[in-house]
Design an enzyme around this catalytic site. Structure first.
Site, PDB file in Angstrom:
ATOM      1  N   ARG A 207       0.816  -1.216   0.000  1.00  0.00           N
ATOM      2  CA  ARG A 207       0.000   0.000   0.000  1.00  0.00           C
ATOM      3  C   ARG A 207       0.846   1.262   0.000  1.00  0.00           C
ATOM      4  O   ARG A 207       0.471   2.269  -0.615  1.00  0.00           O
ATOM      5  CB  ARG A 207      -0.956  -0.031   1.192  1.00  0.00           C
ATOM      6  CG  ARG A 207      -2.089  -1.050   1.011  1.00  0.00           C
ATOM      7  CD  ARG A 207      -2.780  -1.368   2.337  1.00  0.00           C
ATOM      8  NE  ARG A 207      -3.964  -2.206   2.189  1.00  0.00           N
ATOM      9  CZ  ARG A 207      -3.925  -3.532   2.037  1.00  0.00           C
ATOM     10  NH1 ARG A 207      -2.761  -4.175   2.006  1.00  0.00           N
ATOM     11  NH2 ARG A 207      -5.050  -4.220   1.909  1.00  0.00           N
TER      12      ARG A 207
ATOM     13  N   GLY B 260      -1.382 -12.076  -4.819  1.00  0.00           N
ATOM     14  CA  GLY B 260      -2.787 -11.744  -4.988  1.00  0.00           C
ATOM     15  C   GLY B 260      -3.100 -10.348  -4.497  1.00  0.00           C
ATOM     16  O   GLY B 260      -3.895  -9.626  -5.101  1.00  0.00           O
TER      17      GLY B 260
ATOM     18  N   GLN C 261      -8.572  -7.440   0.394  1.00  0.00           N
ATOM     19  CA  GLN C 261      -8.140  -7.156  -0.976  1.00  0.00           C
ATOM     20  C   GLN C 261      -9.286  -6.598  -1.807  1.00  0.00           C
ATOM     21  O   GLN C 261      -9.118  -5.617  -2.543  1.00  0.00           O
ATOM     22  CB  GLN C 261      -7.591  -8.423  -1.622  1.00  0.00           C
ATOM     23  CG  GLN C 261      -6.318  -8.942  -0.981  1.00  0.00           C
ATOM     24  CD  GLN C 261      -5.867 -10.259  -1.582  1.00  0.00           C
ATOM     25  OE1 GLN C 261      -6.482 -10.776  -2.513  1.00  0.00           O
ATOM     26  NE2 GLN C 261      -4.796 -10.822  -1.047  1.00  0.00           N
TER      27      GLN C 261
ATOM     28  N   ASP D 237      -4.235 -15.410   7.310  1.00  0.00           N
ATOM     29  CA  ASP D 237      -2.971 -15.953   6.803  1.00  0.00           C
ATOM     30  C   ASP D 237      -2.274 -16.869   7.802  1.00  0.00           C
ATOM     31  O   ASP D 237      -1.341 -17.602   7.433  1.00  0.00           O
ATOM     32  CB  ASP D 237      -2.015 -14.823   6.416  1.00  0.00           C
ATOM     33  CG  ASP D 237      -2.441 -14.109   5.151  1.00  0.00           C
ATOM     34  OD1 ASP D 237      -3.093 -14.751   4.308  1.00  0.00           O
ATOM     35  OD2 ASP D 237      -2.133 -12.912   5.011  1.00  0.00           O
TER      36      ASP D 237
END
Length: 463
Positions: free
Chosen positions: A48, A116, A191, A341
């Site tokens: 980001r 991703g 996302q 995750d």
């Protein structure tokens, strides 16, 4: 390309990128781990920082940037969209932005490697600009679903052309006359949320994203810091984030906090290594990212949070971790977005806990770099651990500290988190645990082996 960026593609010699021979590693029992584990910068914030630096007007300065392959691919992509991206030294980068509506059309294909996060956020960034870009990635990324991002981006007026099912490679044609949208995400995905908000930056009016469950909020924090008008509220529909489009984003000075997802591995290693005591400093403990550490506390992990403070707008603390006798727990499904995750590592830890650990509401893991539920279940069974597979999760039947038989070979499916989780499990197993290919570790944690060796971990090439 400036000389200051010539090392962007460098990878450790024992973790090559591309189609080289697989790197098979075996983790051996390693009691008494000790020392300080200095974790690299947070991957989510690093992506980001580069993207917001490109969308700002002026120069963004970044320290602590994660220099794994995923983030370096995003840096290359930002150059392709017209930003001047310069590396001044380890973790120190500058981005000269072009502004939200002034992205250049890339002259070549954008290769996002294994990321991703990178590809989905970049698609959002460009979807409301009148340009086109073609995206691809490695074998794993080319099998991951992009429709979840392409569908909301189409509401702005963007158009995708490519493989059936929205798979990479594909070309995204940005909207000529974008319109703001109101979008309720069908799954808990930071996302997707971030892609929609990034697209909303160059659309007039107000774009609203509604989530049933709040996901990691790094995008909202960075938008606010850069001067965008963002409001967050709880509504009958869910957690709502509203963004007023077409702000002029100001450049930032970003100190990237250390990655809690990467920290999970040395933390877990200390918990399964008899007699271990490890300090893991400066870890980001943003509430939308800290579910793993909440769960460890419930399991009885001895983890002290020292020197709590704020860095780069994120809460951080130093974690002091000691070997612990863990108890199995049932993880609340609503906690999943804050630790999505970390489930492979949690499952490997649960193998050494006393009693069952139940993990449900994590079907999202089936569309990560691999089907992480299936890969984790197969790896546990290969090493003598009893586990039940559910459509939306798994139940691991632990037998207490030192109970993992080990001795098995784990298929990583080119997934960095599967590789690291099982190598850590091997550090407390009775027989070595081997992974079939450790090369993908370089995508997120290029210094993993070096850091673990510094603590006393025995992770070695396997025949």
């Amino acid at each position: 390309m400036p000389s200051s960026t010539t090392d962007m593609t460098a990878a450790p010699a024992d973790e090559p990128r591309g189609e080289d021979a697989p790197l098979r590693l075996a983790a051996h029992a390693s009691p008494g781990l000790s020392g300080t584990a200095t974790i690299p910068g947070d991957k989510s914030v690093s992506h980001r920082a580069l993207i917001f630096g490109t969308l700002a007007v002026g120069e963004t300065r970044i320290t602590g940037l994660l220099e794994g392959e995923d983030v370096l691919d995003t840096a290359r992509a930002m150059r392709a969209f017209g930003a001047a991206v310069t590396r001044d030294g380890p973790g120190a980068w500058r981005v000269q932005g072009v502004g939200t509506g002034a992205l250049a059309e890339p002259a070549d294909v954008i290769d996002c490697g294994n990321s991703g996060t990178g590809v989905r956020l970049i698609m959002g960034m460009m979807a409301t600009c009148p340009i086109s870009a073609t995206f691809t990635g490695d074998g794993s990324l080319r099998h991951r679903p992009m429709g979840r991002v392409l569908d909301p981006l189409a509401l702005f007026g963007a158009r995708a052309v490519g493989r059936r099912g929205g798979l990479l490679p594909l070309t995204l044609v940005g909207a000529e006359a974008p319109v703001p949208v109101r979008y309720a995400t069908p799954m808990a995905s930071a996302q997707v949320k971030s892609a929609v908000l990034l697209a909303g930056l160059n659309a007039p009016g107000e774009t609203v994203v509604i989530e049933r469950e709040a996901t990691r909020d790094h995008t909202e924090r960075m938008l606010m810091a850069a001067g965008a008008e963002v409001s967050v509220s709880e509504t009958p529909e869910g957690h709502a984030i509203a963004l007023t489009g077409r702000p002029e984003l100001r450049p930032l000075t970003v100190a990237v906090p250390r990655d809690p997802s990467s920290a999970a591995f040395p933390v877990a290693a200390a918990l399964v290594s008899e007699g271990a005591e490890v300090l893991v400093p400066g870890i980001c403990l943003n509430p939308t990212r800290a579910g793993f550490y909440t769960t460890l506390a419930e399991m009885g992990a001895e983890i002290a949070h020292e020197n709590p403070r704020e860095e780069g707008g994120e809460p951080v603390a130093d974690l002091r971790v000691r070997f612990s006798a863990l108890a199995g727990v049932e993880v609340p499904p609503e906690r999943a977005p804050s630790m999505i995750d970390e489930y492979p590592m949690l499952a490997c830890l649960a193998a050494s806990a006393e009693g069952p650990t139940v993990m449900r509401g994590i079907a999202e893991l089936r569309v990560k770099e691999s089907d992480r539920i299936a890969a984790t279940v197969a790896g546990l069974r290969a090493n003598g651990v009893a586990v039940d597979e559910h459509e939306d999760g798994m139940t691991v039947h632990g037998r207490g500290p030192g109970s993992v038989p080990g001795g098995g070979l784990v298929a990583t499916h080119l997934d960095h988190r599967i590789a690291m989780a099982f190598l850590v499990m091997g550090l407390g197993a009775r027989a070595p645990v081997t992974v079939d290919d450790a090369r993908p570790i370089a995508t997120s944690f290029p210094d993993f082996r070096t850091l673990m060796a510094g603590l006393g971990a025995r992770i070695q090439p396997a025949g």
